[in-house]
Design a protein around this motif. Sequence first.
Motif, PDB file in Angstrom:
ATOM      1  N   LEU A 156       0.827  -1.204   0.000  1.00  0.00           N
ATOM      2  CA  LEU A 156       0.000   0.000   0.000  1.00  0.00           C
ATOM      3  C   LEU A 156       0.864   1.257   0.000  1.00  0.00           C
ATOM      4  O   LEU A 156       0.576   2.220  -0.724  1.00  0.00           O
ATOM      5  N   ALA A 157       1.941   1.262   0.792  1.00  0.00           N
ATOM      6  CA  ALA A 157       2.830   2.420   0.822  1.00  0.00           C
ATOM      7  C   ALA A 157       3.523   2.621  -0.521  1.00  0.00           C
ATOM      8  O   ALA A 157       3.758   3.765  -0.944  1.00  0.00           O
ATOM      9  N   LEU A 158       3.848   1.527  -1.207  1.00  0.00           N
ATOM     10  CA  LEU A 158       4.446   1.644  -2.537  1.00  0.00           C
ATOM     11  C   LEU A 158       3.461   2.253  -3.534  1.00  0.00           C
ATOM     12  O   LEU A 158       3.845   3.034  -4.417  1.00  0.00           O
ATOM     13  N   CYS A 159       2.182   1.900  -3.405  1.00  0.00           N
ATOM     14  CA  CYS A 159       1.166   2.352  -4.353  1.00  0.00           C
ATOM     15  C   CYS A 159       0.565   3.707  -3.979  1.00  0.00           C
ATOM     16  O   CYS A 159      -0.161   4.295  -4.803  1.00  0.00           O
ATOM     17  N   ASP A 165      -2.575  10.311  -6.736  1.00  0.00           N
ATOM     18  CA  ASP A 165      -2.414  11.090  -7.966  1.00  0.00           C
ATOM     19  C   ASP A 165      -1.961  10.149  -9.075  1.00  0.00           C
ATOM     20  O   ASP A 165      -0.781   9.781  -9.134  1.00  0.00           O
ATOM     21  N   PRO A 166      -2.876   9.714  -9.947  1.00  0.00           N
ATOM     22  CA  PRO A 166      -2.512   8.743 -10.986  1.00  0.00           C
ATOM     23  C   PRO A 166      -1.389   9.204 -11.903  1.00  0.00           C
ATOM     24  O   PRO A 166      -0.748   8.375 -12.554  1.00  0.00           O
ATOM     25  N   SER A 167      -1.127  10.507 -11.948  1.00  0.00           N
ATOM     26  CA  SER A 167      -0.052  11.002 -12.809  1.00  0.00           C
ATOM     27  C   SER A 167       1.319  10.904 -12.146  1.00  0.00           C
ATOM     28  O   SER A 167       2.336  11.185 -12.788  1.00  0.00           O
ATOM     29  N   ALA A 168       1.361  10.518 -10.870  1.00  0.00           N
ATOM     30  CA  ALA A 168       2.649  10.402 -10.177  1.00  0.00           C
ATOM     31  C   ALA A 168       3.488   9.320 -10.845  1.00  0.00           C
ATOM     32  O   ALA A 168       3.000   8.229 -11.141  1.00  0.00           O
ATOM     33  N   ALA A 169       4.743   9.616 -11.073  1.00  0.00           N
ATOM     34  CA  ALA A 169       5.616   8.685 -11.793  1.00  0.00           C
ATOM     35  C   ALA A 169       6.514   7.893 -10.859  1.00  0.00           C
ATOM     36  O   ALA A 169       6.735   6.702 -11.053  1.00  0.00           O
ATOM     37  N   ALA A 170       7.044   8.558  -9.831  1.00  0.00           N
ATOM     38  CA  ALA A 170       8.038   7.914  -8.974  1.00  0.00           C
ATOM     39  C   ALA A 170       7.379   6.909  -8.029  1.00  0.00           C
ATOM     40  O   ALA A 170       6.300   7.152  -7.481  1.00  0.00           O
ATOM     41  N   ASP A 233      -6.635  -3.715  -9.088  1.00  0.00           N
ATOM     42  CA  ASP A 233      -7.316  -3.146  -7.915  1.00  0.00           C
ATOM     43  C   ASP A 233      -7.056  -3.961  -6.647  1.00  0.00           C
ATOM     44  O   ASP A 233      -7.941  -4.148  -5.809  1.00  0.00           O
ATOM     45  N   LEU A 234      -5.824  -4.473  -6.509  1.00  0.00           N
ATOM     46  CA  LEU A 234      -5.483  -5.210  -5.295  1.00  0.00           C
ATOM     47  C   LEU A 234      -5.368  -4.269  -4.107  1.00  0.00           C
ATOM     48  O   LEU A 234      -5.584  -4.671  -2.957  1.00  0.00           O
ATOM     49  N   VAL A 235      -4.979  -3.030  -4.354  1.00  0.00           N
ATOM     50  CA  VAL A 235      -5.049  -1.967  -3.351  1.00  0.00           C
ATOM     51  C   VAL A 235      -5.900  -0.859  -3.958  1.00  0.00           C
ATOM     52  O   VAL A 235      -5.789  -0.552  -5.142  1.00  0.00           O
ATOM     53  N   ARG A 236      -6.759  -0.278  -3.128  1.00  0.00           N
ATOM     54  CA  ARG A 236      -7.692   0.732  -3.609  1.00  0.00           C
ATOM     55  C   ARG A 236      -7.653   1.951  -2.711  1.00  0.00           C
ATOM     56  O   ARG A 236      -7.034   1.921  -1.629  1.00  0.00           O
ATOM     57  N   GLU A 237      -8.330   2.979  -3.155  1.00  0.00           N
ATOM     58  CA  GLU A 237      -8.276   4.253  -2.434  1.00  0.00           C
ATOM     59  C   GLU A 237      -8.747   4.098  -0.992  1.00  0.00           C
ATOM     60  O   GLU A 237      -8.206   4.738  -0.087  1.00  0.00           O
ATOM     61  N   GLU A 238      -9.757   3.248  -0.758  1.00  0.00           N
ATOM     62  CA  GLU A 238     -10.258   3.100   0.616  1.00  0.00           C
ATOM     63  C   GLU A 238      -9.219   2.472   1.542  1.00  0.00           C
ATOM     64  O   GLU A 238      -9.285   2.624   2.762  1.00  0.00           O
TER      65      GLU A 238
END
Length: 265
Positions: A156-159, A165-170, A233-238
């Motif tokens: 989750l911390a990696l994602c 922000d879906p535009s985040a690259a790093a 969707d293994l990790v989601r916003e919630e």
Amino acid sequence: MDTVIVQLPPRRGEAPGERPRLLRMGPGEQADFGRGAPDCPVAIELADQGVSRRAGEVTAAEDYWRLSNFSSSATYVVENLEGAGEHVKVAPGRLGAPVPFEFARVVLPSVDGPSDFKVFAPQHAYLDGLPDHKGGDLTVSPFALDPTAKYFLVLLALCEPRLRDPSAAAVPGVNDVLERLRRLPGCRTLTRSAVNYHIDYLADTKLRLRECEDGGRTGRKREELVSLALRFDLVREEHLALLPALLPAPVVAPRPSPAPAPRGC
């Protein structure tokens, strides 16, 4: 498919920090443990005089494992490595005691310090949606992730940046993940090597990434984990509620403009 993985104890004289040896087991396979002897070899050797030559046996089942205690007097303890002191006791002579923990440590009474080994059951099954009441087998997720486990928090911390922000690259580095999770009560003792271990566990066992062309360097592995987890969707916003609240960015006071130089007369 491997349903149980035993992390074997280090051999005598084995240098610390070496990659642990693993014993992979499928459903129905068995591995005995104990001190062993030339005429009584064991798959899981515990080199302590207080441990019986053949102390017990691990049996892999479908998505859990069983522990047999061959001792006539010693009780064995199985600790949940993801719990807060949760454990089960296996009494002397008990055969086939089921162990539900995904991450466990088997501890035996010993003379020269603790004798133990770790057992992982990574193929725990979780329902994918509601059960089908029309009969037949239940549908289970091909990626058996436990949201209460530390490896899930690492994923989750990696994602997190791309979830926010879906535009985040790093993709966060190991130190970034460590700093992010250490504010959680259950992760205060988390180390850099533990984060790397959870990344390897996710890549090799839980999400089963293909071997990276560059030899599996950590950066590439982190990128592939994030890509796969977000794609399915293994990790989601919630899930972000499992992480500590983001700290506000420090306010930097503007630097005063230098006073203009006096003009000459």
